[in-house]
Design an enzyme around this catalytic site. Structure first.
Site: not given
Ligand SMILES: *Cc1c(COP(=O)(O)O)cnc(C)c1O
Length: 403
Positions: A96, A118, A384
């Site tokens: 991210k 968010e 990930s």
């Protein structure tokens, strides 16, 4: 297989990926999206922007991430060669940060001093608060009240990083409601605010921007596999929530048609309302500013979703995945909660790497298909994120509560 257009052919100038994508937002946001698109188009062709981002990715996030040959796993398959792309080694523990660092730099370029985001489980909120702190921007994160309760540690992290966390009390008080609230804030504050969306979703140009920022995963992987194997991989596997780690991994391989690309959705408990397998069970619809596949009931109401991994718990999917599915360039499959939990424990013991529950779905599917591929097949699984965040929950589910 259908002819696959060049990777750069989508989105079209209207932000559409075939029948998907677009901009389904109130008039007040059209100006903001236009401004964002112009800023991004100018940044995209500006070497100084990418140099600044590359510096940040290298020195702050820790890129390039390793491509690790999973020796014991590979040996156990009798000759398949399995690699793990170690996005879990990035700062904040997942892919991210690639997106939030890039968008914070974009916001600065646009002269915006305030960042909103968010978050569901809190991972994107933490990555956003981290990047905002590193570049001295104000940060507000919208989070459903239910998630605030469940994810106390991430709320604390965000606050520690200087962000304000706003608890959202509307709807089911989870991710979907947090996105609506963030969009509402943005409508009232576009002049000074940039909205950092957390995946390859939302109205154009967000899916394109996030994909481009995450494509560093696939570009590195391509180079690393070529160095190690002297050829491209046979098969590349990634988990799919909103779809950003998968899109970033797949995009640089899209034109390499012999490379099988496989997205793994959350099969949950394999029954209606208790999964998040959007490609498998969704129908075309509009959600969060985009035309895409949405999990919905007969009346078009968005259905509740479930996954053991909070990061895959989203009732829609980025429009480019819906498109790749429609042209049959990417295969979409699913792994259940139980399979992901088994893979979580199994990879920890087998390779000494504790994966997040999200990529544990990709690991689970890779375990299933590796033995069916030819000997010598080269398989890459995108890891990930790391699993530290999931240990308490897995211990609880396995009956050995540690808190
Ligand atoms: C958030 C998250 C995901 C799911 O998001 P995508 O946009 O589908 O990548 C997957 N893995 C990890 C580790 C995450 O934190």
């Amino acid at each position: 297989m259908t002819d696959v257009p060049a990777a750069n052919a989508v989105p079209d100038p209207h932000g559409r990926y075939g029948a998907f994508g677009g901009q389904f937002v109130p008039e007040t946001l059209m100006g903001a999206l236009e401004e964002l698109e112009q800023a991004y188009v100018s940044a995209r062709t500006d070497a100084a922007f990418w140099t600044q981002l590359d510096d940040g990715l290298r020195d702050f996030a820790g890129r390039p991430s390793k491509l690790y040959y999973a020796r014991r796993w590979s040996e156990s398959t009798g000759g398949r060669r399995i690699y793990l792309k170690r996005e879990d080694l990035n700062h904040t523990g997942a892919h991210k940060i690639n997106n939030t660092l890039g968008q914070v730099l974009l916001a600065r370029r646009m002269g915006k001093r305030r960042i909103i985001a968010e978050t569901g489980a809190g991972q994107h909120g933490v990555a956003t608060a981290t990047a905002a702190a590193a570049y001295g921007l104000e940060c507000v994160v919208y989070m459903g009240a239910e998630d605030v309760r469940r994810q106390r540690l991430n709320v604390y992290r965000m606050q520690l990083l200087g962000a304000r966390v706003v608890s959202v009390e509307s709807g089911q008080r989870t991710l979907k409601d947090a996105i609506n609230e963030a969009l509402r804030d943005w409508m009232e504050s576009v002049g000074e605010t940039h909205y950092i969306i957390g995946s390859v979703m939302g109205p154009h140009p967000f899916p394109m921007i996030v994909r481009d920022l995450q494509a560093v995963i696939g570009r590195e992987t391509r180079t690393q596999v070529l160095e190690r194997e002297g050829r491209l991989p046979d098969c590349v596997i990634a988990c799919v929530g909103g779809g950003s780690n998968a899109a970033g991994m797949f995009h640089p391989f899209i034109d390499d048609t012999p490379v099988r690309l496989i997205g793994v959705e959350a099969g949950g408990e394999s029954r209606p309302g208790r999964h998040a397998a959007t490609i498998a069970h969704g129908r075309p619809g509009v959600l969060h500013g985009m035309q895409t596949l949405v999990l919905q009931d007969a009346d078009g109401q968005t259905q509740p979703v479930h996954s053991v991994s909070a990061g895959l718990d989203y009732p829609a999917i980025g429009p480019e995945h819906a498109y790749w599915h429609s042209i049959q360039r990417v295969e979409y499959v699913s792994a259940t909660d139980d399979e992901a939990l088994d893979a979580f424990e199994w990879l920890s013991r087998t390779e000494g790497i504790i994966p997040a529950l999200e990529p544990a779905h990709a690991i689970a599917y890779a375990r299933r298909i590796a033995p069916t591929l030819p000997g010598g097949a080269v398989i890459v699984v995108n890891l990930s994120g790391r699993g530290d965040k999931d240990c308490v929950e897995v211990a609880r589910l396995r009956g050995g509560a540690i808190e």
